[in-house]
Motif scaffolding. Structure first.
Motif, short mmCIF file in Angstrom:
data_model
loop_
_atom_site.label_atom_id
_atom_site.label_comp_id
_atom_site.label_asym_id
_atom_site.label_seq_id
_atom_site.Cartn_x
_atom_site.Cartn_y
_atom_site.Cartn_z
N ASN A 134 4.38 -5.81 11.20
CA ASN A 134 3.63 -4.60 11.55
C ASN A 134 4.29 -3.33 11.01
O ASN A 134 3.87 -2.24 11.34
CB ASN A 134 3.43 -4.50 13.07
CG ASN A 134 4.76 -4.42 13.81
OD1 ASN A 134 5.82 -4.46 13.18
ND2 ASN A 134 4.69 -4.30 15.12
N ASP A 135 5.31 -3.47 10.20
CA ASP A 135 6.00 -2.32 9.63
C ASP A 135 5.38 -2.01 8.27
O ASP A 135 5.89 -2.42 7.24
CB ASP A 135 7.50 -2.61 9.49
CG ASP A 135 8.26 -1.43 8.89
OD1 ASP A 135 7.73 -0.31 8.94
OD2 ASP A 135 9.36 -1.64 8.36
N HIS A 136 4.27 -1.32 8.27
CA HIS A 136 3.58 -1.00 7.03
C HIS A 136 4.26 0.18 6.36
O HIS A 136 4.41 1.24 6.95
CB HIS A 136 2.11 -0.69 7.31
CG HIS A 136 1.39 -1.83 7.96
ND1 HIS A 136 1.17 -3.04 7.32
CD2 HIS A 136 0.83 -1.95 9.19
CE1 HIS A 136 0.50 -3.85 8.13
NE2 HIS A 136 0.30 -3.22 9.27
N GLN A 137 4.63 0.01 5.12
CA GLN A 137 5.34 1.06 4.39
C GLN A 137 4.43 1.58 3.28
O GLN A 137 3.84 0.82 2.52
CB GLN A 137 6.64 0.51 3.80
CG GLN A 137 7.58 -0.02 4.89
CD GLN A 137 8.91 -0.43 4.33
OE1 GLN A 137 9.45 0.20 3.43
NE2 GLN A 137 9.47 -1.50 4.87
N LYS A 157 5.27 -1.96 -1.34
CA LYS A 157 4.66 -0.89 -0.56
C LYS A 157 3.22 -0.67 -1.02
O LYS A 157 2.82 -1.04 -2.12
CB LYS A 157 5.46 0.41 -0.71
CG LYS A 157 6.77 0.40 0.04
CD LYS A 157 7.46 1.75 -0.09
CE LYS A 157 8.71 1.83 0.81
NZ LYS A 157 9.68 0.78 0.59
N ASP A 158 2.44 -0.06 -0.13
CA ASP A 158 1.11 0.42 -0.51
C ASP A 158 1.29 1.82 -1.09
O ASP A 158 1.72 2.74 -0.39
CB ASP A 158 0.19 0.46 0.71
CG ASP A 158 -0.16 -0.93 1.21
OD1 ASP A 158 -0.63 -1.73 0.39
OD2 ASP A 158 0.05 -1.22 2.40
N VAL A 159 0.97 1.98 -2.36
CA VAL A 159 1.11 3.26 -3.05
C VAL A 159 -0.27 3.87 -3.24
O VAL A 159 -1.17 3.21 -3.78
CB VAL A 159 1.80 3.09 -4.41
CG1 VAL A 159 1.93 4.44 -5.12
CG2 VAL A 159 3.18 2.44 -4.24
N ASN A 201 4.30 -3.16 -6.47
CA ASN A 201 3.62 -2.57 -5.33
C ASN A 201 2.11 -2.73 -5.45
O ASN A 201 1.60 -3.06 -6.52
CB ASN A 201 3.96 -1.06 -5.23
CG ASN A 201 5.45 -0.80 -5.13
OD1 ASN A 201 6.03 -0.83 -4.06
ND2 ASN A 201 6.08 -0.53 -6.27
N SER A 202 1.42 -2.50 -4.37
CA SER A 202 -0.04 -2.47 -4.38
C SER A 202 -0.47 -1.02 -4.55
O SER A 202 -0.28 -0.21 -3.63
CB SER A 202 -0.58 -3.05 -3.07
OG SER A 202 -1.99 -3.04 -3.06
#
Length: 303
Positions: free
Chosen positions: A89-92, A191-193, A217-218
């Protein structure tokens, strides 16, 4: 008219950023995120029994937990390797906002710069509300701001408010792309960029950096245009840019040619981004930042 779609001024104030918090809170629920996977060393996978996500596979260090040694890789390479985990649940997230002087323009509702800044504000508030980690880099006019620290929401919102000031359209745009030549982007992994920019060209070296960013990354690329600019009646207009106010003569032919040139260049950019695995979406300025944020929610870039 909605104050979100058409704010009173393209220069946003504290009250408007407080309004963005309300819209961020009521975006709805995100679908189950689709995790991306690349080659060995950059794979995210569900690990039963850990309640964790694997972030990285690297050479063993003395401080690593012995329980996380990858014995198969260790046997294959002859060198001890360990798996690094993060809570599921640690979305970066990394937010990159890059505004050229041309973004401080619009024919209706507001300016392109304002719409991108509104969207950045919603992303910032949503990340805070969901307890996600948000790093960012902002470039506009001659200004640059970046942070990878937690608890920086107030600073980020203050910088976004300052970015909406029209004085920045008189400054020369930064020559380099927002994703290149920085420690912040060079070290991004898993990470979501989210890239918010009106620019659609870059150099060969910047392309290499963009490919590297997308490899690990996404990456989601949001572009906003004002399509009405290609429907202006022929005539003489006063246009303001970094060189000041000037008279511009517009004909039906010049409008059509400008439209053709833009969309041809945009199609080339979209093709390149798709080849890198980057999700690109084009929105018109008539669409609200709330709608665009919901698109990012549907893509798993927000939660």
């Amino acid at each position: 008219m909605s104050p979100l779609l058409s704010p009173e001024s393209p220069e946003l104030d504290d009250a408007h950023f407080a309004l963005l918090a309300h819209y961020a809170k009521h975006l709805g629920r995100a679908p189950k995120a689709i995790r991306f996977a690349t080659n060995a060393g950059d794979r995210r996978s569900r690990q039963k029994g850990h309640g964790m996500e694997m972030l990285e596979l690297r050479a063993y260090q003395a401080s690593d937990d012995l329980r996380h040694i990858d014995w198969r890789v260790t046997a294959r390479t002859g060198q001890a390797h360990t798996r690094l985990y993060a809570q599921e649940n640690d979305h970066q997230r990394l937010l990159l906002l890059d505004l050229s002087s041309s973004a401080y323009f619009g024919t209706r509702h507001t300016f392109i710069s304002t719409r991108l800044i509104q969207l950045a504000g919603i992303i910032a508030w949503r990340s805070k509300q969901q307890g996600d980690t948000l790093s960012y880099r902002l470039t506009y006019g001659a200004e640059e701001h970046a942070s990878n620290k937690s608890g920086t929401l107030s600073s980020l919102l203050s910088q976004l408010k300052e970015a909406s000031h029209l004085e920045h359209r008189t400054n020369e745009s930064r020559p380099d792309s927002i994703w290149s030549n920085t420690l912040l982007t060079n070290k991004m992994h898993n990470k979501d960029v989210i890239i918010l920019t009106d620019k659609q060209t870059w150099s060969d070296s910047e392309e290499s950096a963009l490919m590297q960013l997308a490899k690990h990354n996404s990456v989601h690329w949001i572009q906003i245009i004002d399509s009405n600019v290609y429907n202006l009646p022929a005539g003489q207009y006063q246009m303001a840019d970094r060189h000041g106010v000037k008279q511009v003569n517009i004909s039906k032919h010049s409008m059509q040619q400008a439209k053709i040139d833009f969309f041809e260049q945009n199609a080339m950019m979209r093709k390149k981004l798709a080849a890198f695995g980057i999700r690109h979406q084009l929105f018109d300025i008539t669409e609200s930042p709330e709608k665009i944020a919901r698109y990012l929610l549907s893509q798993g870039a927000l939660h």
